[in-house]
Design a protein around this motif. Structure first.
Motif, mmCIF file in Angstrom:
data_model
loop_
_atom_site.group_PDB
_atom_site.id
_atom_site.type_symbol
_atom_site.label_atom_id
_atom_site.label_comp_id
_atom_site.label_asym_id
_atom_site.label_seq_id
_atom_site.Cartn_x
_atom_site.Cartn_y
_atom_site.Cartn_z
ATOM 1 N N SER A 112 -2.211 -8.370 -27.343
ATOM 2 C CA SER A 112 -3.234 -7.823 -26.655
ATOM 3 C C SER A 112 -3.623 -8.392 -25.348
ATOM 4 N N ALA A 113 -3.511 -9.645 -25.351
ATOM 5 C CA ALA A 113 -4.035 -10.246 -24.123
ATOM 6 C C ALA A 113 -2.829 -10.453 -23.161
ATOM 7 N N GLY A 114 -1.611 -10.167 -23.435
ATOM 8 C CA GLY A 114 -0.568 -9.996 -22.522
ATOM 9 C C GLY A 114 -0.593 -8.824 -22.327
ATOM 10 N N GLY A 115 -0.676 -7.812 -22.942
ATOM 11 C CA GLY A 115 -0.981 -6.547 -22.388
ATOM 12 C C GLY A 115 -1.913 -6.126 -21.479
ATOM 13 N N ALA A 116 -3.114 -6.819 -21.592
ATOM 14 C CA ALA A 116 -4.031 -6.675 -20.787
ATOM 15 C C ALA A 116 -3.731 -7.241 -19.488
ATOM 16 N N LEU A 117 -3.059 -8.554 -19.466
ATOM 17 C CA LEU A 117 -2.615 -9.390 -18.242
ATOM 18 C C LEU A 117 -1.793 -8.253 -17.508
ATOM 19 N N GLY A 118 -0.729 -7.632 -18.181
ATOM 20 C CA GLY A 118 0.302 -6.805 -17.608
ATOM 21 C C GLY A 118 -0.603 -5.598 -16.841
ATOM 22 N N LEU A 119 -1.443 -4.820 -17.442
ATOM 23 C CA LEU A 119 -2.508 -3.958 -16.872
ATOM 24 C C LEU A 119 -2.854 -4.374 -15.622
ATOM 25 N N LEU A 120 -3.381 -5.406 -15.771
ATOM 26 C CA LEU A 120 -4.491 -6.058 -14.536
ATOM 27 C C LEU A 120 -3.413 -6.094 -13.353
ATOM 28 N N LEU A 121 -2.204 -6.795 -13.665
ATOM 29 C CA LEU A 121 -1.425 -6.840 -12.464
ATOM 30 C C LEU A 121 -0.912 -5.740 -11.985
ATOM 31 N N LEU A 122 -0.719 -4.738 -13.001
ATOM 32 C CA LEU A 122 -0.288 -3.245 -12.412
ATOM 33 C C LEU A 122 -1.293 -2.714 -11.556
ATOM 34 N N GLY A 123 -2.651 -2.943 -11.753
ATOM 35 C CA GLY A 123 -3.636 -2.474 -11.062
ATOM 36 C C GLY A 123 -3.804 -3.010 -9.761
ATOM 37 N N MET A 124 -3.426 -4.530 -9.765
ATOM 38 C CA MET A 124 -3.511 -5.179 -8.465
ATOM 39 C C MET A 124 -2.346 -4.580 -7.516
ATOM 40 N N VAL A 125 -1.165 -4.348 -8.150
ATOM 41 C CA VAL A 125 -0.233 -3.875 -7.258
ATOM 42 C C VAL A 125 -0.402 -2.362 -6.631
ATOM 43 N N ILE A 126 -1.044 -1.730 -7.692
ATOM 44 C CA ILE A 126 -1.404 -0.387 -7.135
ATOM 45 C C ILE A 126 -2.445 -0.443 -6.123
ATOM 46 N N VAL A 127 -3.461 -1.226 -6.366
ATOM 47 C CA VAL A 127 -4.690 -1.279 -5.030
ATOM 48 C C VAL A 127 -3.824 -2.080 -3.678
ATOM 49 N N GLY A 128 -3.038 -2.970 -4.223
ATOM 50 C CA GLY A 128 -2.133 -3.448 -2.892
ATOM 51 C C GLY A 128 -1.442 -2.474 -2.186
ATOM 52 N N ALA A 129 -0.960 -1.695 -2.819
ATOM 53 C CA ALA A 129 0.055 -0.415 -2.339
ATOM 54 C C ALA A 129 -0.970 0.369 -1.489
ATOM 55 N N VAL A 130 -1.874 0.913 -2.011
ATOM 56 C CA VAL A 130 -2.897 1.698 -1.585
ATOM 57 C C VAL A 130 -3.477 1.109 -0.344
ATOM 58 N N LEU A 131 -4.182 -0.011 -0.259
ATOM 59 C CA LEU A 131 -4.463 -0.676 0.769
ATOM 60 C C LEU A 131 -3.318 -0.759 2.022
ATOM 61 N N TYR A 132 -2.329 -0.936 1.405
ATOM 62 C CA TYR A 132 -1.075 -1.048 2.494
ATOM 63 C C TYR A 132 -1.046 0.339 3.046
ATOM 64 N N ARG A 133 -0.990 1.280 2.644
ATOM 65 C CA ARG A 133 -0.923 2.695 3.054
ATOM 66 C C ARG A 133 -1.927 3.054 3.898
ATOM 67 N N LEU A 134 -3.046 2.564 3.437
ATOM 68 C CA LEU A 134 -4.234 2.954 4.548
ATOM 69 C C LEU A 134 -4.207 2.250 5.629
ATOM 70 N N ASP A 135 -3.752 1.093 5.594
ATOM 71 C CA ASP A 135 -3.423 0.185 6.846
ATOM 72 C C ASP A 135 -2.596 0.735 7.849
ATOM 73 N N VAL A 136 -1.534 1.323 7.216
ATOM 74 C CA VAL A 136 -0.208 1.947 7.978
ATOM 75 C C VAL A 136 -0.979 3.144 8.663
#
Length: 143
Positions: A112-136
């Motif tokens: 459960s903890a590892g899955g939550a960590l994986g989801l958190l990381l996935l969310g961070m990458v998605i947010v980073g990608a969205v912010l990057y696309r907005l900046d571009v």
């Protein structure tokens, strides 16, 4: 769009995605054995206890355990360390070939903890990608 801007975009994308993939691989490797144990394990009956150690705790990295033997429902026997607090003959524990826990809950918590960590990381990458696309998009409008 210039070739310089294209290659800069790719390197930024790689700088976001590559560490995520590496860390996701580490988390997956960490969780892989626990998931395997959860799927392969079953409730078994302890037949013999040869000794327990209660030194330390899971908090400081030293999990208490008992050495013992157990019997599977199909008649096979197993033995070794049973991770957890005091165990007695006749108790039911969660075990498989080569592992045993006083209960299933430590494995469930790990997954459960590892899955939550994986989801958190996935969310961070998605947010980073969205912010990057907005900046571009913002840079393109400025040019």
């Amino acid at each position: 769009m210039t070739a310089e801007r294209k290659s800069g975009g790719r390197s930024l994308t790689l700088s976001i995605v590559l560490p995520f993939l590496v860390f996701l691989g580490i988390v997956g490797g960490f969780l892989g054995s626990s998931i395997g144990e959860l799927s392969a394990g079953e409730d078994v009956t302890v037949t013999e206890i040869s000794g327990c150690t209660s030194e330390g705790s899971a908090v400081n990295g030293q999990t208490p355990y008992c050495s013992g033997k157990w019997r599977f429902a199909d008649g096979r026997a197993g033995g070794g360390r049973i991770l957890g607090e005091e165990i007695a003959a006749g108790d039911t524990v969660f075990a498989g070939d080569g592992f045993a826990y006083a209960s299933r809950s430590p494995l469930v918590w790990k997954v459960s903890a590892g899955g939550a960590l994986g989801l958190l990381l996935l969310g961070m990458v998605i947010v980073g990608a969205v912010l990057y696309r907005l900046d571009v998009g913002k840079r393109r409008r400025e040019d």
